[in-house]
Design an enzyme around this catalytic site. Structure first.
Site, PDB file in Angstrom:
ATOM      1  N   ASP A   2      41.035  33.414  36.926  1.00 34.50           N
ATOM      2  CA  ASP A   2      40.668  32.527  38.028  1.00 34.50           C
ATOM      3  C   ASP A   2      39.564  31.638  37.467  1.00 34.50           C
ATOM      4  O   ASP A   2      38.415  32.065  37.359  1.00 34.50           O
ATOM      5  CB  ASP A   2      40.168  33.332  39.226  1.00 34.50           C
ATOM      6  CG  ASP A   2      39.685  32.452  40.364  1.00 34.50           C
ATOM      7  OD1 ASP A   2      40.261  31.361  40.557  1.00 34.50           O
ATOM      8  OD2 ASP A   2      38.731  32.845  41.052  1.00 34.50           O
ATOM      9  N   GLU A  61      45.234  30.515  37.293  1.00 34.13           N
ATOM     10  CA  GLU A  61      45.338  29.763  38.535  1.00 34.13           C
ATOM     11  C   GLU A  61      45.168  28.278  38.226  1.00 34.13           C
ATOM     12  O   GLU A  61      44.242  27.880  37.524  1.00 34.13           O
ATOM     13  CB  GLU A  61      44.265  30.227  39.519  1.00 34.13           C
ATOM     14  CG  GLU A  61      44.411  29.606  40.890  1.00 34.13           C
ATOM     15  CD  GLU A  61      43.432  30.175  41.887  1.00 34.13           C
ATOM     16  OE1 GLU A  61      42.669  29.375  42.464  1.00 34.13           O
ATOM     17  OE2 GLU A  61      43.428  31.405  42.086  1.00 34.13           O
ATOM     18  N   ASP A  74      36.091  36.796  42.730  1.00 37.22           N
ATOM     19  CA  ASP A  74      36.667  36.025  41.632  1.00 37.22           C
ATOM     20  C   ASP A  74      37.419  36.960  40.692  1.00 37.22           C
ATOM     21  O   ASP A  74      38.431  36.585  40.105  1.00 37.22           O
ATOM     22  CB  ASP A  74      35.565  35.284  40.864  1.00 37.22           C
ATOM     23  CG  ASP A  74      34.741  34.397  41.777  1.00 37.22           C
ATOM     24  OD1 ASP A  74      35.182  33.276  42.057  1.00 37.22           O
ATOM     25  OD2 ASP A  74      33.663  34.853  42.220  1.00 37.22           O
TER      26      ASP A  74
END
Length: 190
Positions: free
Chosen positions: A14, A74, A149
């Site tokens: 991420d 991502e 996260d």
């Protein structure tokens, strides 16, 4: 004698230039399990280029330590603040460069796709994603991190597993419901 099957190891990322989350999954056959998850906290680093260097170095160290076979990351999403989006894209690019430096194949997933594959809801909150990961991967509550996260990075890895895992010609899993339906015997707890 059965030939040993090397497990797949998926590094999920991420990206971020303030906090970057990551998670690693080991997949043996049809069974994913969490190896680790964590964050790279970059808040104390003032210089943007020093942050990018830290992302590159830490991503390389994760690759060298866990030897993933692929990376799921991502994709940046369109936001109102163009400067923030550019910084996020740079962070993502540096993490991808580290993977490319170690010859890892990379797959990008939109945030909506990741949430949908984990929770069945593309608008799920980070807390919902974390809770579903805990359940699906049977992570003890005390091993869950407060920093979401980290679970977002792990979610990217699990999404990639669902999208790419195949058994002798079967279609890949499309989401967690599909995975559960195809693995009921393994998931029933006695």
């Amino acid at each position: 004698m059965k030939a040993s099957v090397n497990p797949r190891i998926i590094l999920g990322v991420d990206p971020g230039t303030t906090v970057m989350g990551y998670g690693l999954l080991r997949v043996t056959g049809q069974t994913p399990e969490m190896l680790t998850m964590g964050v790279i906290d970059l808040k104390k680093i003032r210089d943007h280029y020093a942050k990018l260097q830290r992302i590159f170095e830490r991503t390389l160290s994760l690759i060298d330590e866990y030897h993933p076979t692929e990376m799921a990351i991502e994709a940046p999403f369109y936001g109102k603040n163009v400067q923030s989006m550019l910084k996020l894209g740079r962070g993502q690019g540096v993490a991808m460069a580290a993977a490319l430096y170690r010859n890892l194949p990379i797959t990008e997933y939109a945030p909506l796709k990741i949430k949908m594959s984990i929770t069945g809801n593309g608008n799920a909150a980070k807390e919902q994603v974390a809770d579903m990961l805990r359940r699906i991967l049977q992570i003890p509550p005390e091993n869950m991190l407060e920093r979401l996260d980290a679970t977002d990075g792990l979610a990217a890895a699990l999404c990639h597993f669902y999208q790419t895992n195949r058994v002798q010609g079967e279609a890949p899993f499309s989401n967690w419901k599909d995975y559960i339906a195809k693995n009921k015997d393994k998931l029933i707890q006695k």
